[in-house]
Design a protein around this motif. Structure first.
Motif, PDB file in Angstrom:
ATOM      1  N   GLN A 130       0.836  -1.199   0.000  1.00 37.04           N
ATOM      2  CA  GLN A 130       0.000   0.000   0.000  1.00 37.04           C
ATOM      3  C   GLN A 130       0.874   1.253   0.000  1.00 37.04           C
ATOM      4  O   GLN A 130       0.634   2.187  -0.772  1.00 37.04           O
ATOM      5  CB  GLN A 130      -0.920   0.014   1.211  1.00 37.04           C
ATOM      6  N   SER A 132       3.979   1.527  -0.941  1.00 42.72           N
ATOM      7  CA  SER A 132       4.704   1.613  -2.222  1.00 42.72           C
ATOM      8  C   SER A 132       3.805   2.221  -3.290  1.00 42.72           C
ATOM      9  O   SER A 132       4.237   3.075  -4.071  1.00 42.72           O
ATOM     10  CB  SER A 132       5.174   0.230  -2.673  1.00 42.72           C
ATOM     11  N   ALA A 133       2.547   1.770  -3.331  1.00 44.21           N
ATOM     12  CA  ALA A 133       1.597   2.300  -4.314  1.00 44.21           C
ATOM     13  C   ALA A 133       1.337   3.788  -4.076  1.00 44.21           C
ATOM     14  O   ALA A 133       1.335   4.581  -5.026  1.00 44.21           O
ATOM     15  CB  ALA A 133       0.294   1.518  -4.254  1.00 44.21           C
ATOM     16  N   THR A 137       2.411   6.607  -6.701  1.00 43.67           N
ATOM     17  CA  THR A 137       1.340   7.465  -7.203  1.00 43.67           C
ATOM     18  C   THR A 137       1.672   8.926  -6.949  1.00 43.67           C
ATOM     19  O   THR A 137       1.501   9.774  -7.829  1.00 43.67           O
ATOM     20  CB  THR A 137       0.001   7.107  -6.508  1.00 43.67           C
TER      21      THR A 137
END
Length: 189
Positions: A130, A132-133, A137
């Motif tokens: 999560q 990392s995303a 982003t």
């Protein structure tokens, strides 16, 4: 197990809304490019020696900004109010509150706020995937927000916040995980 407990439905709803808004923007951008390409080809077919005319920022804003009839009437009513020039400029901006360009990043702030509220969350409950995303982003969309027309500073700010908070949590998680492995190795020796 891949089940996350407790379930964070607010985070899910914000993420779902944000993804939907970004996919809508992508679709609209591709549709706009196709329309512009068709117009350009039609112009070239009718006048092969003509040069494309440069358009002003407000013309581009009008082409890009999406205003429903309700949004247009609300914006017109707001512009007639006795407001300071700065407020009127904000309301009339192509990325202002009467467009999706404003609301998508505004809702995305919920992700950043959620991440900020978790600053002291136990490290073993922080999700590497999560964070990392969110970190990726944040970095990717920060750059994108400065090259799109209209430039969207709200999108830039929220994504910088996501990148910073995601990097903070990811760093905490990595130090914790690698520290555990190091302690385990030293304990075996």
């Amino acid at each position: 197990s891949n089940d996350v407990q407790p379930r964070n439905y607010l985070l899910f709803a914000c993420h779902f809304f944000n993804e939907g808004a970004q996919l809508t923007q992508l679709y609209r951008g591709m549709k706009y490019e196709a329309e512009q390409k068709a117009l350009q080809e039609a112009r070239e077919a009718n006048e092969p020696s003509s040069k494309p005319s440069s358009s002003s920022a407000s013309d581009i804003g009008q082409q890009v900004a999406f205003l429903s009839p309700i949004g247009q009437s609300l914006q017109s009513a707001a512009m007639r109010l006795p407001l300071p020039e700065g407020a009127k400029a904000f309301l009339a901006h192509p990325a202002g509150p009467f467009t999706i360009h404003f609301w998508a990043p505004t809702w995305k702030w919920m992700l950043s706020i959620s991440n900020l509220m978790d600053y002291d969350r136990p490290v073993d409950k922080v999700s590497t995937m999560q964070q990392s995303a969110l970190c990726a982003t944040g970095f990717i969309w920060s750059r994108y927000s400065l090259v799109i027309v209209p430039v969207n500073y709200n999108l830039f700010a929220v994504n910088i916040s996501l990148a910073v908070t995601g990097t903070y949590h990811l760093t905490r998680k990595l130090y914790h995980d690698f520290g555990k492995k190091k302690e385990k190795k030293e304990g075996e020796e």
